[in-house]
Design a protein around this motif. Structure first.
Motif, PDB file in Angstrom:
ATOM      1  N   PHE A   7       0.873  -1.169   0.000  1.00 21.59           N
ATOM      2  CA  PHE A   7       0.000   0.000   0.000  1.00 21.59           C
ATOM      3  C   PHE A   7       0.906   1.214   0.000  1.00 21.59           C
ATOM      4  N   TYR A   8       0.483   2.259  -0.678  1.00 21.66           N
ATOM      5  CA  TYR A   8       1.336   3.426  -0.881  1.00 21.66           C
ATOM      6  C   TYR A   8       0.669   4.689  -0.338  1.00 21.66           C
ATOM      7  N   VAL A   9       1.448   5.479   0.371  1.00 21.09           N
ATOM      8  CA  VAL A   9       1.052   6.835   0.726  1.00 21.09           C
ATOM      9  C   VAL A   9       1.827   7.733  -0.219  1.00 21.09           C
ATOM     10  N   TYR A  10       1.133   8.675  -0.838  1.00 22.23           N
ATOM     11  CA  TYR A  10       1.780   9.490  -1.864  1.00 22.23           C
ATOM     12  C   TYR A  10       1.459  10.961  -1.680  1.00 22.23           C
ATOM     13  N   LEU A  11       2.335  11.804  -2.195  1.00 17.55           N
ATOM     14  CA  LEU A  11       2.117  13.243  -2.259  1.00 17.55           C
ATOM     15  C   LEU A  11       2.112  13.643  -3.719  1.00 17.55           C
ATOM     16  N   LEU A  12       1.149  14.482  -4.080  1.00 21.63           N
ATOM     17  CA  LEU A  12       1.037  15.006  -5.431  1.00 21.63           C
ATOM     18  C   LEU A  12       1.218  16.509  -5.398  1.00 21.63           C
ATOM     19  N   LEU A  13       1.724  17.068  -6.489  1.00 19.20           N
ATOM     20  CA  LEU A  13       1.840  18.512  -6.661  1.00 19.20           C
ATOM     21  C   LEU A  13       0.992  18.900  -7.855  1.00 19.20           C
ATOM     22  N   SER A  14       0.121  19.903  -7.679  1.00 20.35           N
ATOM     23  CA  SER A  14      -0.736  20.344  -8.779  1.00 20.35           C
ATOM     24  C   SER A  14      -0.037  21.427  -9.581  1.00 20.35           C
ATOM     25  N   ASP A  26      -2.597   0.804  -5.740  1.00 23.94           N
ATOM     26  CA  ASP A  26      -2.114   0.849  -7.121  1.00 23.94           C
ATOM     27  C   ASP A  26      -1.830   2.302  -7.498  1.00 23.94           C
ATOM     28  N   ILE A  27      -0.589   2.711  -7.363  1.00 28.63           N
ATOM     29  CA  ILE A  27      -0.219   4.116  -7.537  1.00 28.63           C
ATOM     30  C   ILE A  27      -0.427   4.609  -8.967  1.00 28.63           C
ATOM     31  N   ARG A  28      -0.151   3.791  -9.967  1.00 30.40           N
ATOM     32  CA  ARG A  28      -0.324   4.222 -11.362  1.00 30.40           C
ATOM     33  C   ARG A  28      -1.793   4.481 -11.685  1.00 30.40           C
ATOM     34  N   ARG A  29      -2.644   3.556 -11.262  1.00 28.57           N
ATOM     35  CA  ARG A  29      -4.076   3.712 -11.502  1.00 28.57           C
ATOM     36  C   ARG A  29      -4.606   4.961 -10.802  1.00 28.57           C
ATOM     37  N   ARG A  30      -4.167   5.164  -9.564  1.00 30.23           N
ATOM     38  CA  ARG A  30      -4.672   6.292  -8.780  1.00 30.23           C
ATOM     39  C   ARG A  30      -4.256   7.629  -9.369  1.00 30.23           C
ATOM     40  N   LEU A  31      -3.019   7.746  -9.852  1.00 29.63           N
ATOM     41  CA  LEU A  31      -2.579   8.989 -10.476  1.00 29.63           C
ATOM     42  C   LEU A  31      -3.392   9.277 -11.731  1.00 29.63           C
ATOM     43  N   LYS A  32      -3.673   8.239 -12.514  1.00 33.21           N
ATOM     44  CA  LYS A  32      -4.526   8.419 -13.703  1.00 33.21           C
ATOM     45  C   LYS A  32      -5.911   8.906 -13.306  1.00 33.21           C
ATOM     46  N   GLU A  33      -6.451   8.367 -12.224  1.00 28.90           N
ATOM     47  CA  GLU A  33      -7.770   8.801 -11.758  1.00 28.90           C
ATOM     48  C   GLU A  33      -7.763  10.263 -11.334  1.00 28.90           C
ATOM     49  N   HIS A  34      -6.717  10.700 -10.629  1.00 27.69           N
ATOM     50  CA  HIS A  34      -6.619  12.100 -10.219  1.00 27.69           C
ATOM     51  C   HIS A  34      -6.595  13.026 -11.433  1.00 27.69           C
ATOM     52  N   TRP A  48      -1.905  16.819 -11.950  1.00 23.20           N
ATOM     53  CA  TRP A  48      -1.153  16.390 -10.780  1.00 23.20           C
ATOM     54  C   TRP A  48       0.109  15.641 -11.186  1.00 23.20           C
ATOM     55  N   HIS A  49       1.186  15.879 -10.421  1.00 25.52           N
ATOM     56  CA  HIS A  49       2.480  15.231 -10.641  1.00 25.52           C
ATOM     57  C   HIS A  49       2.891  14.554  -9.340  1.00 25.52           C
ATOM     58  N   LEU A  50       3.413  13.350  -9.456  1.00 20.52           N
ATOM     59  CA  LEU A  50       3.822  12.578  -8.281  1.00 20.52           C
ATOM     60  C   LEU A  50       5.091  13.171  -7.679  1.00 20.52           C
ATOM     61  N   LEU A  87      11.712  20.204  -5.710  1.00 21.29           N
ATOM     62  CA  LEU A  87      10.397  20.585  -6.217  1.00 21.29           C
ATOM     63  C   LEU A  87      10.505  21.649  -7.306  1.00 21.29           C
ATOM     64  N   ARG A  88      11.400  22.605  -7.130  1.00 24.24           N
ATOM     65  CA  ARG A  88      11.584  23.630  -8.172  1.00 24.24           C
ATOM     66  C   ARG A  88      11.995  22.990  -9.499  1.00 24.24           C
ATOM     67  N   GLU A  89      12.906  22.028  -9.427  1.00 24.08           N
ATOM     68  CA  GLU A  89      13.340  21.328 -10.638  1.00 24.08           C
ATOM     69  C   GLU A  89      12.178  20.560 -11.259  1.00 24.08           C
ATOM     70  N   LEU A  90      11.394  19.890 -10.442  1.00 22.24           N
ATOM     71  CA  LEU A  90      10.236  19.153 -10.934  1.00 22.24           C
ATOM     72  C   LEU A  90       9.236  20.109 -11.589  1.00 22.24           C
ATOM     73  N   CYS A  91       8.980  21.225 -10.952  1.00 26.35           N
ATOM     74  CA  CYS A  91       8.052  22.218 -11.512  1.00 26.35           C
ATOM     75  C   CYS A  91       8.567  22.743 -12.847  1.00 26.35           C
ATOM     76  N   ARG A  92       9.862  23.032 -12.908  1.00 26.92           N
ATOM     77  CA  ARG A  92      10.443  23.537 -14.151  1.00 26.92           C
ATOM     78  C   ARG A  92      10.279  22.511 -15.263  1.00 26.92           C
ATOM     79  N   ARG A  93      10.546  21.236 -14.935  1.00 31.42           N
ATOM     80  CA  ARG A  93      10.432  20.162 -15.915  1.00 31.42           C
ATOM     81  C   ARG A  93       9.019  20.003 -16.450  1.00 31.42           C
ATOM     82  N   HIS A  94       8.036  20.255 -15.584  1.00 32.99           N
ATOM     83  CA  HIS A  94       6.637  20.055 -15.974  1.00 32.99           C
ATOM     84  C   HIS A  94       5.940  21.362 -16.349  1.00 32.99           C
TER      85      HIS A  94
END
Length: 101
Positions: A7-14, A26-34, A48-50, A87-94
């Motif tokens: 089971f996974y606990v996750y944080l997402l950034l919008s 199921d982390i992949r399925r859940r991200l697709k649902e979000h 949303w980005h993981l 996070l700044r790098e992730l934001c820049r990438r996305h």
């Protein structure tokens, strides 16, 4: 060989810079649902980005960890503050320009 349950606990950034905590089996399925267009939950209308994932062997432990994160904005804010460079790098990438300003 039997696979252990996970089971996974996750944080997402919008794309608006919001941080969301959740848990799933199921982390992949859940991200697709979000990110789905027909999402009717709190996360609807945003991309949303993981950010982070933590794995647990039992559902109860994952649910407790998620509840603690959701109850405490301080914990999420502290986590974001500690990970600001990453996070700044992730934001820049996305293409999320204003997320951490």
């Amino acid at each position: 060989m039997r696979r252990l349950p996970r089971f996974y606990v996750y944080l997402l950034l919008s794309d608006r810079g919001e941080v969301y905590a959740g848990f799933t089996g199921d982390i992949r399925r859940r991200l697709k649902e979000h990110n789905a267009a027909d999402n009717t939950g709190w996360t609807r209308g945003r991309r949303w980005h993981l950010l982070a994932v933590r794995c647990f062997l039992d559902r109860h432990s994952a649910a407790i960890a998620e509840r603690q994160l959701k109850r405490s904005r301080f914990d999420k804010s502290n986590w974001v503050r500690r990970q600001r460079r990453r996070l700044r790098e992730l934001c820049r990438r996305h293409g999320i320009e204003h997320a951490l300003d």
